[in-house]
Scaffold this motif. Structure first.
Motif, PDB file in Angstrom:
ATOM      1  N   PRO A 287      -2.407   9.897  -0.500  1.00 53.08           N
ATOM      2  CA  PRO A 287      -2.196   9.419   0.864  1.00 53.08           C
ATOM      3  C   PRO A 287      -2.738   7.993   1.024  1.00 53.08           C
ATOM      4  N   VAL A 288      -2.150   7.240   1.915  1.00 54.95           N
ATOM      5  CA  VAL A 288      -2.612   5.890   2.200  1.00 54.95           C
ATOM      6  C   VAL A 288      -4.085   5.919   2.615  1.00 54.95           C
ATOM      7  N   SER A 289      -4.483   6.945   3.329  1.00 59.35           N
ATOM      8  CA  SER A 289      -5.879   7.044   3.772  1.00 59.35           C
ATOM      9  C   SER A 289      -6.844   7.108   2.587  1.00 59.35           C
ATOM     10  N   THR A 290      -6.417   7.735   1.490  1.00 54.92           N
ATOM     11  CA  THR A 290      -7.258   7.799   0.293  1.00 54.92           C
ATOM     12  C   THR A 290      -7.410   6.405  -0.310  1.00 54.92           C
ATOM     13  N   LEU A 291      -6.333   5.642  -0.345  1.00 55.33           N
ATOM     14  CA  LEU A 291      -6.414   4.272  -0.865  1.00 55.33           C
ATOM     15  C   LEU A 291      -7.361   3.429  -0.012  1.00 55.33           C
TER      16      LEU A 291
ATOM     17  N   GLY B 162       0.877  -9.132   6.677  1.00 53.82           N
ATOM     18  CA  GLY B 162       0.647  -8.630   8.030  1.00 53.82           C
ATOM     19  C   GLY B 162      -0.638  -7.819   7.997  1.00 53.82           C
ATOM     20  N   LEU B 163      -0.558  -6.588   8.450  1.00 53.30           N
ATOM     21  CA  LEU B 163      -1.725  -5.705   8.413  1.00 53.30           C
ATOM     22  C   LEU B 163      -1.741  -4.805   7.181  1.00 53.30           C
ATOM     23  N   ARG B 164      -0.707  -4.894   6.363  1.00 54.75           N
ATOM     24  CA  ARG B 164      -0.588  -3.992   5.214  1.00 54.75           C
ATOM     25  C   ARG B 164      -1.246  -4.592   3.976  1.00 54.75           C
ATOM     26  N   ARG B 165      -2.060  -3.780   3.340  1.00 54.10           N
ATOM     27  CA  ARG B 165      -2.731  -4.208   2.118  1.00 54.10           C
ATOM     28  C   ARG B 165      -1.719  -4.336   0.984  1.00 54.10           C
ATOM     29  N   GLN B 166      -1.979  -5.292   0.103  1.00 56.51           N
ATOM     30  CA  GLN B 166      -1.157  -5.542  -1.071  1.00 56.51           C
ATOM     31  C   GLN B 166      -2.070  -5.456  -2.296  1.00 56.51           C
ATOM     32  N   TYR B 167      -1.555  -4.867  -3.372  1.00 54.89           N
ATOM     33  CA  TYR B 167      -2.356  -4.642  -4.577  1.00 54.89           C
ATOM     34  C   TYR B 167      -1.658  -5.213  -5.797  1.00 54.89           C
ATOM     35  N   LEU B 168      -2.470  -5.617  -6.779  1.00 52.77           N
ATOM     36  CA  LEU B 168      -1.938  -5.986  -8.088  1.00 52.77           C
ATOM     37  C   LEU B 168      -1.439  -4.714  -8.772  1.00 52.77           C
ATOM     38  N   PRO B 169      -0.419  -4.798  -9.611  1.00 53.68           N
ATOM     39  CA  PRO B 169       0.123  -3.601 -10.273  1.00 53.68           C
ATOM     40  C   PRO B 169      -0.905  -2.820 -11.093  1.00 53.68           C
TER      41      PRO B 169
ATOM     42  N   ILE C  10       0.817  -1.214   0.000  1.00 56.25           N
ATOM     43  CA  ILE C  10       0.000   0.000   0.000  1.00 56.25           C
ATOM     44  C   ILE C  10       0.855   1.272   0.000  1.00 56.25           C
ATOM     45  N   GLY C  11       1.983   1.227   0.682  1.00 52.14           N
ATOM     46  CA  GLY C  11       2.874   2.392   0.695  1.00 52.14           C
ATOM     47  C   GLY C  11       3.465   2.673  -0.675  1.00 52.14           C
ATOM     48  N   ALA C  12       3.836   1.618  -1.390  1.00 49.98           N
ATOM     49  CA  ALA C  12       4.384   1.780  -2.740  1.00 49.98           C
ATOM     50  C   ALA C  12       3.318   2.311  -3.692  1.00 49.98           C
ATOM     51  N   VAL C  13       2.086   1.815  -3.547  1.00 49.96           N
ATOM     52  CA  VAL C  13       0.982   2.295  -4.388  1.00 49.96           C
ATOM     53  C   VAL C  13       0.714   3.770  -4.090  1.00 49.96           C
ATOM     54  N   ALA C  14       0.688   4.121  -2.823  1.00 47.44           N
ATOM     55  CA  ALA C  14       0.445   5.514  -2.436  1.00 47.44           C
ATOM     56  C   ALA C  14       1.520   6.426  -3.018  1.00 47.44           C
ATOM     57  N   THR C  15       2.758   6.012  -2.946  1.00 46.89           N
ATOM     58  CA  THR C  15       3.856   6.813  -3.491  1.00 46.89           C
ATOM     59  C   THR C  15       3.736   6.941  -5.003  1.00 46.89           C
ATOM     60  N   ALA C  16       3.503   5.826  -5.677  1.00 47.50           N
ATOM     61  CA  ALA C  16       3.419   5.845  -7.137  1.00 47.50           C
ATOM     62  C   ALA C  16       2.221   6.662  -7.618  1.00 47.50           C
ATOM     63  N   ALA C  17       1.109   6.578  -6.904  1.00 41.54           N
ATOM     64  CA  ALA C  17      -0.112   7.295  -7.311  1.00 41.54           C
ATOM     65  C   ALA C  17      -0.170   8.709  -6.753  1.00 41.54           C
ATOM     66  N   ARG C  18       0.799   9.055  -5.917  1.00 38.70           N
ATOM     67  CA  ARG C  18       0.833  10.373  -5.267  1.00 38.70           C
ATOM     68  C   ARG C  18      -0.456  10.642  -4.489  1.00 38.70           C
TER      69      ARG C  18
ATOM     70  N   VAL D 296      -3.631  -1.814 -10.313  1.00 38.90           N
ATOM     71  CA  VAL D 296      -4.357  -0.835  -9.499  1.00 38.90           C
ATOM     72  C   VAL D 296      -3.899   0.591  -9.838  1.00 38.90           C
ATOM     73  N   LEU D 297      -2.656   0.720 -10.287  1.00 40.96           N
ATOM     74  CA  LEU D 297      -2.136   2.048 -10.635  1.00 40.96           C
ATOM     75  C   LEU D 297      -2.866   2.622 -11.853  1.00 40.96           C
ATOM     76  N   LEU D 298      -3.188   1.772 -12.824  1.00 42.74           N
ATOM     77  CA  LEU D 298      -3.964   2.228 -13.975  1.00 42.74           C
ATOM     78  C   LEU D 298      -5.361   2.651 -13.534  1.00 42.74           C
ATOM     79  N   ARG D 299      -5.961   1.860 -12.677  1.00 45.11           N
ATOM     80  CA  ARG D 299      -7.299   2.194 -12.175  1.00 45.11           C
ATOM     81  C   ARG D 299      -7.275   3.514 -11.400  1.00 45.11           C
ATOM     82  N   LEU D 300      -6.244   3.704 -10.585  1.00 41.00           N
ATOM     83  CA  LEU D 300      -6.121   4.967  -9.850  1.00 41.00           C
ATOM     84  C   LEU D 300      -5.928   6.140 -10.809  1.00 41.00           C
ATOM     85  N   GLY D 301      -5.212   5.917 -11.907  1.00 37.06           N
ATOM     86  CA  GLY D 301      -5.067   6.949 -12.931  1.00 37.06           C
ATOM     87  C   GLY D 301      -6.410   7.307 -13.554  1.00 37.06           C
ATOM     88  N   LEU D 302      -7.230   6.290 -13.828  1.00 35.77           N
ATOM     89  CA  LEU D 302      -8.563   6.540 -14.376  1.00 35.77           C
ATOM     90  C   LEU D 302      -9.440   7.298 -13.377  1.00 35.77           C
TER      91      LEU D 302
END
Length: 132
Positions: free
Chosen positions: A16-20, A36-43, A6-14, A45-51
């Motif tokens: 906040p983690v709270s928005t994700l 653990g407690l951290r969400r994991q996403y398929l790559p 989730i942290g990598a997705v937040a950084t790549a999508a610019r 998801v970045l295209l979807r966040l762009g849309l």
């Protein structure tokens, strides 16, 4: 396939983690797993966040954006609605261009009083639809 934390997705999508987390809560995105407690996403998801970002920039609400995704997660965009939104954006661009031209003229106008400047008066009339 490698999952993104989730942290990598937040950084790549610019974003906040709270928005994700919120987007996941309302069904715009889905995590694929947890580490653990951290969400994991398929790559992808970045295209979807762009849309989603593009839809927000175009003035669509999050619920309108959610409705544009088919049940399998692929975009299902109504072409008539997209044309209408593009037309509205074109009108907004024209209005903002007229406003920018007026402000630029005010900044550069050599007239002692802007209200005495015929160009300024013409620009104001054009921008506000006042009678000539």
């Amino acid at each position: 396939m490698k999952l993104l934390d989730i942290g990598a997705v937040a950084t790549a999508a610019r974003l906040p983690v709270s928005t994700l987390r919120y987007y996941e809560e309302i069904g715009l995105i889905a995590s694929a797993a947890r580490h653990g407690l951290r969400r994991q996403y398929l790559p992808d998801v970045l295209l979807r966040l762009g849309l989603i970002a593009m839809g927000k920039s175009a003035g669509f609400s999050l619920s309108e954006i959610a409705a544009m995704f088919a049940s399998e997660g692929r975009p299902a965009l109504g072409r008539a609605e997209l044309h209408a939104r593009a037309d509205a954006l074109d009108r907004q661009i024209a209005e903002l261009t007229a406003l920018s031209d007026t402000i630029r003229h005010v900044a550069d106008c050599p007239a002692e009083n802007h209200m005495d400047c015929p160009t300024f008066r013409r620009l104001v009339r054009a921008g506000t639809l006042l009678p000539a």
